[in-house]
Design an enzyme around this catalytic site. Sequence first.
Site, PDB file in Angstrom:
ATOM      1  N   ASP A  84       0.827  -1.214   0.000  1.00  0.00           N
ATOM      2  CA  ASP A  84       0.000   0.000   0.000  1.00  0.00           C
ATOM      3  C   ASP A  84       0.859   1.261   0.000  1.00  0.00           C
ATOM      4  OD1 ASP A  84      -2.532   1.145  -0.156  1.00  0.00           O
ATOM      5  OD2 ASP A  84      -2.751   1.335   2.006  1.00  0.00           O
ATOM      6  N   ASP A 118      -4.276  -5.425  -4.269  1.00  0.00           N
ATOM      7  CA  ASP A 118      -3.807  -4.075  -4.629  1.00  0.00           C
ATOM      8  C   ASP A 118      -2.368  -4.014  -5.136  1.00  0.00           C
ATOM      9  OD1 ASP A 118      -6.298  -3.347  -3.711  1.00  0.00           O
ATOM     10  OD2 ASP A 118      -5.577  -2.334  -1.909  1.00  0.00           O
ATOM     11  N   ASP A 143     -11.196   0.233   6.537  1.00  0.00           N
ATOM     12  CA  ASP A 143     -10.280   0.478   5.419  1.00  0.00           C
ATOM     13  C   ASP A 143      -9.167   1.429   5.818  1.00  0.00           C
ATOM     14  OD1 ASP A 143     -11.834  -1.025   3.494  1.00  0.00           O
ATOM     15  OD2 ASP A 143     -13.252   0.635   3.467  1.00  0.00           O
TER      16      ASP A 143
END
Length: 314
Positions: free
Chosen positions: A107, A146, A288
Amino acid sequence: MRILKTFAAVLAATIVLVPAAPAVAADPISLTSGFYVNPNSLPALWARNNSGDARAARIQASIGSKPIARWFGNDAAIATTVANYTGAADGQDKLPVLVAYNIPDRDICAGHSGGGAGSAGAYRTWISSFAAGIGSKPAVVIIEPDALNGMDCMTQAQKDERLAMLLYATQMFQQKAPNTYAYLDAGNSGWTNASTIAYRLNQAGIGNIRGFSVNVSNFYTTNESISYASSVNSYLGTTKPFVIDTSRNGNGHGDGWCNPAGRRLGVTAQTGGGAEMRLWVKTPGVSDGPCGTAPSVPAGTFDPGLAVRLIDGS
């Protein structure tokens, strides 16, 4: 006697030269009788530990009692952890869904769920051990949500290193977990365009594994996700199976991706429905990040308020 000795030598040489039979891959869905429900998922644990809370029974009935993927991060004993988890599912003749989530610089562009292995070498050791922990047991694995989408802020050298790590991951599941359906994550219909993701999927070794996942931790409808996955397949050059995260897509995509209001639980884990499987990959009620309707709840933390919002669609 000389003839017998000669025959024995030839026979021994012949035996040595015969290669071992490769592991036979099987369909993990057909090997099991439904999806595994983790009794220690975050919502199940919260409901059990907070039985006096008026929300506990609803959270357990609507979320904690359902099949939800378990996410695995940095763990020095990852082989044992994974072996124990998949072993528990196998003991019930159920199919577990696991998420490998430990890529270095995880991330990196968004920042809410940072972390991951400390180096490419450490990641290779970790993911190899992860696959070995599953072994021949049936399983479903989502590889690094991701990771292929969250690359736009990275240098080319960083992108190349990440793609090489994901390629290695696909090879490990191919070699060490023959009865696992593994899926590289391909993001969602509102993120990277399908042609770019298809190119990255090919670079990351999509040909080594079952297919790809879409809508992980997002809210796009199943029909939108099917359309996006079909577009990805059109650019891949071959048609690969895909799975959809339906954990929070009951009301479709709302305003933003980070704990938005007005979202709802989607259909629970099942095969078919336009995809190979519809799964609860994201754990409903897990934040999140410190944003949206949960501005003080860190990413990865279960919050009963978020869970009830998803139950009510509020």
